[in-house]
Every structure is written in structure tokens, then in C-alpha cells.
Design a protein around this motif. Structure first.
Motif, short mmCIF file in Angstrom:
data_model
loop_
_atom_site.label_atom_id
_atom_site.label_comp_id
_atom_site.label_asym_id
_atom_site.label_seq_id
_atom_site.Cartn_x
_atom_site.Cartn_y
_atom_site.Cartn_z
N ASN A 195 -14.91 4.53 -0.08
CA ASN A 195 -15.72 3.34 0.21
C ASN A 195 -14.88 2.14 0.60
O ASN A 195 -15.14 1.00 0.19
CB ASN A 195 -16.61 2.99 -0.99
CG ASN A 195 -17.57 4.11 -1.35
OD1 ASN A 195 -18.09 4.78 -0.46
ND2 ASN A 195 -17.79 4.32 -2.63
N ASP A 196 -13.81 2.42 1.38
CA ASP A 196 -12.92 1.36 1.85
C ASP A 196 -12.26 0.58 0.71
O ASP A 196 -11.92 -0.59 0.85
CB ASP A 196 -13.66 0.37 2.76
CG ASP A 196 -14.02 1.00 4.10
OD1 ASP A 196 -13.15 1.68 4.67
OD2 ASP A 196 -15.15 0.83 4.57
N LYS A 197 -12.10 1.24 -0.43
CA LYS A 197 -11.38 0.63 -1.55
C LYS A 197 -10.02 1.31 -1.69
O LYS A 197 -9.72 2.29 -0.99
CB LYS A 197 -12.20 0.75 -2.83
CG LYS A 197 -13.48 -0.07 -2.79
CD LYS A 197 -14.22 -0.03 -4.11
CE LYS A 197 -15.49 -0.88 -4.06
NZ LYS A 197 -16.23 -0.86 -5.34
N TYR A 198 -9.20 0.78 -2.61
CA TYR A 198 -7.81 1.22 -2.69
C TYR A 198 -7.43 1.61 -4.12
O TYR A 198 -8.07 1.19 -5.09
CB TYR A 198 -6.89 0.11 -2.19
CG TYR A 198 -7.11 -0.24 -0.73
CD1 TYR A 198 -6.36 0.37 0.27
CD2 TYR A 198 -8.10 -1.15 -0.36
CE1 TYR A 198 -6.58 0.06 1.61
CE2 TYR A 198 -8.32 -1.46 0.98
CZ TYR A 198 -7.56 -0.85 1.95
OH TYR A 198 -7.77 -1.15 3.27
N SER A 199 -6.37 2.42 -4.21
CA SER A 199 -5.86 2.86 -5.51
C SER A 199 -4.34 2.82 -5.47
O SER A 199 -3.73 2.79 -4.41
CB SER A 199 -6.34 4.28 -5.83
OG SER A 199 -7.75 4.34 -5.92
N VAL A 200 -3.73 2.83 -6.67
CA VAL A 200 -2.27 2.79 -6.77
C VAL A 200 -1.86 3.43 -8.09
O VAL A 200 -2.65 3.46 -9.05
CB VAL A 200 -1.74 1.33 -6.67
CG1 VAL A 200 -2.12 0.53 -7.91
CG2 VAL A 200 -0.25 1.32 -6.43
N SER A 201 -0.63 3.92 -8.16
CA SER A 201 -0.10 4.46 -9.41
C SER A 201 1.37 4.12 -9.53
O SER A 201 2.06 3.86 -8.53
CB SER A 201 -0.29 5.99 -9.46
OG SER A 201 0.39 6.61 -8.39
N THR A 202 1.85 4.11 -10.77
CA THR A 202 3.26 3.85 -11.05
C THR A 202 3.68 4.66 -12.28
O THR A 202 2.84 4.92 -13.15
CB THR A 202 3.53 2.34 -11.26
OG1 THR A 202 4.92 2.14 -11.55
CG2 THR A 202 2.70 1.79 -12.40
N TRP A 203 4.96 5.05 -12.34
CA TRP A 203 5.45 5.94 -13.40
C TRP A 203 6.51 5.25 -14.26
O TRP A 203 7.32 4.47 -13.76
CB TRP A 203 6.10 7.19 -12.79
CG TRP A 203 5.18 8.05 -12.00
CD1 TRP A 203 4.50 9.17 -12.42
CD2 TRP A 203 4.84 7.89 -10.63
NE1 TRP A 203 3.77 9.70 -11.39
CE2 TRP A 203 3.94 8.94 -10.28
CE3 TRP A 203 5.17 6.95 -9.65
CZ2 TRP A 203 3.40 9.07 -9.01
CZ3 TRP A 203 4.63 7.08 -8.37
CH2 TRP A 203 3.76 8.14 -8.07
N LEU A 204 6.49 5.56 -15.54
CA LEU A 204 7.52 5.10 -16.47
C LEU A 204 7.98 6.29 -17.31
O LEU A 204 7.16 6.99 -17.89
CB LEU A 204 6.96 4.01 -17.39
CG LEU A 204 7.87 3.58 -18.56
CD1 LEU A 204 9.14 2.91 -18.05
CD2 LEU A 204 7.12 2.64 -19.51
N THR A 205 9.29 6.50 -17.36
CA THR A 205 9.86 7.60 -18.14
C THR A 205 10.63 7.02 -19.33
O THR A 205 11.47 6.13 -19.16
CB THR A 205 10.81 8.46 -17.29
OG1 THR A 205 10.10 8.94 -16.14
CG2 THR A 205 11.32 9.65 -18.08
#
Length: 261
Positions: A195-205
Motif C-alpha cells: 500500500n505504498d508504505k515502507y519497512s526497515v530492519s536493523t540487527w544487533l549482535t
């Protein structure tokens, strides 16, 4: 009829053009455009020959209303106050036009048509298929969570933030003092989801034995600032570890007293 005088046309007739006239129909793209409030939105119209082109705006349940027309290089506006709102550009050598709407607001939502005018006993305008403009305000993430997995002596945390708009967002890992953590952090790119929206992810170890600090996934967005998601996994793991140790100790003591004593 396929062609009819403009003053007799009804809203449904404006888009009805017979097969024999198919080549004369203006070609518009895209079919739909989404823009955030305050931004700009552009759409294109391609003709088969040089001619006068008109741009109309139509609201649901209402007839199209002309904004401007272009005959030559300079557009003529039906309402002089629209000159700062709309920009029309023409290709240097081809009959291709673009319409740009600046400083978009909710009032600009609607369907925009470019038309080709002609005279054959009557005055006609042939309408293109139209471009629907959807105006979106900022939309906060529909979902945000931290996922956890264990690999050997390390814990991997994935901060997932989904379906927000617009796409500009700042995501950080921070400690309990709100200081940014940059070591062992991988930041992913923003991607277009639904629906023309956005997503993002990030990692921490982190090492498994790090139980003395709090960590958070923090993001700043137009819709929501300074929002923090806490990591619970470190403490959960430590509690499970202590509980398991306690069970083993009880079993050992039971065995010792039963068989030895």
C-alpha cells in the motif's frame, strides 16, 4: 456515440471513445500516484501529434473541471491562482507533456485527465484514461517488534519496523543511558512493502553473557518520535539459565540424600 459535442457529454461518456479513434486517445501514466502532504506529484500525457492539450481534475460524483490548457509553449489557466500550484512541461521534440502539482494537500486528491481537443463540425475533447492522485498524511508504523535468535555464544536481535509513511526514518540501537550503540550493528535499507508504505530492519549482535545492560531499538519518524522497543531476551535467557541450574541442583541433592544418606 463514440464522439459527441463536449457540451452534451455526461461524466461516463467522457471516457468512451470508439475503436476507430483509438490512436487519437491520449496515453496517461501512471494510472495511480501517491504523494505525501506538502510534497509534489507528477504525471505524464503522450499524444500522437502536436495539438492543444487540456488538463482536468475530477472529484468522485462530480464532472471534470478544467485546470488549464496548453496551445503552444505557455499554459493558460482557468483560474489565475493556480499558476503557482501547477506546472506543465513539454518534451522538446515530441508531443509529450507532464503535469506537476506542488505543495500537495488533501484537496488535490482526485483523478486528473489530459485531453486532446479537435473540431469536426462540433468541438470535441478526447479524454485519456486518467491518473488518480492519492494524498497520504504521515502514517506511523503498523507493527514494530524485536525478534531474537541464538547462535553459539551470541544472541542476534532483529528490530523490524513495518508499514510506515513517508519512507524517511531514523533507527538506532541505544543503551539504558540513551547512548547510541554502533558496535556489532548492521543497518538495513528501507524497502517498499504494501500500500505504498515502507519497512526497515536493523540487527544487533551481543554475547550471551551480557546481562548487566539494557538495550533498546529506537526510531524517529514524522508520525512518532523517540519511540523505544526494549530487549527482553537477555534477561529472559538469564532467568531461564538460573532456573535450569536450580532444577539440576535439586535433582543432584535429591540423588545424594537418597543414595548416600
Amino acid at each position: 456515440p463514440a464522439w459527441a459535442p463536449l457540451h452534451r457529454l455526461q461524466r461516463g461518456d467522457l471516457l468512451h471513445v470508439g475503436p476507430m479513434d483509438a490512436q487519437a486517445v491520449p496515453v496517461q501514466h501512471p494510472a495511480m500516484r501517491t504523494s505525501a502532504e506538502g510534497g509534489s506529484a507528477s504525471m505524464a500525457c503522450r499524444l500522437t501529434k502536436e495539438d492543444t492539450v487540456h488538463w482536468y481534475k475530477q472529484l468522485p460524483g462530480e464532472p471534470p473541471k478544467r485546470i488549464l490548457y496548453v496551445s503552444g509553449k505557455k499554459p493558460t489557466f482557468d483560474d489565475g491562482t493556480d499558476e503557482k500550484k501547477y506546472q506543465v512541461r513539454k518534451h522538446a521534440s515530441e508531443p509529450h507533456y507532464s503535469l506537476t502539482i506542488d505543495y500537495v494537500t488533501q484537496r488535490d486528491a482526485g483523478t486528473y485527465y489530459c485531453t486532446l481537443s479537435t473540431v469536426s463540425g462540433y468541438y470535441y475533447e478526447v479524454f485519456g484514461s486518467g491518473t488518480k492522485l492519492i494524498v497520504s498524511g504521515n502514517s506511523k508504523p503498523e507493527n514494530s517488534e524485536i525478534l531474537q535468535t541464538k547462535h553459539k555464544d551470541q544472541l542476534l536481535y532483529v528490530c523490524l519496523i513495518e508499514n510506515f509513511y513517508p519512507e524517511v526514518i531514523r533507527v538506532q540501537w541505544v543503551d539504558g543511558a540513551d547512548k547510541e550503540v554502533t558496535k556489532n550493528v548492521v543497518k538495513g535499507d528501507v524497502w517498499k512493502s504494501t500500500n505504498d508504505k515502507y519497512s526497515v530492519s536493523t540487527w544487533l549482535t551481543l554475547p550471551v553473557n551480557m546481562t548487566n545492560k539494557n538495550y533498546f531499538c529506537k526510531y524517529d519518524h514524522e508520525s512518532q518520535e523517540n519511540f523505544k522497543l526494549p530487549i527482553q531476551g537477555i534477561y529472559c535467557f538469564f532467568i531461564i539459565y538460573l532456573f535450569s541450574f536450580y532444577i539440576l541442583l535439586c535433582l543432584f541433592l535429591s540423588f545424594f540424600f537418597f543414595f548416600i544418606v
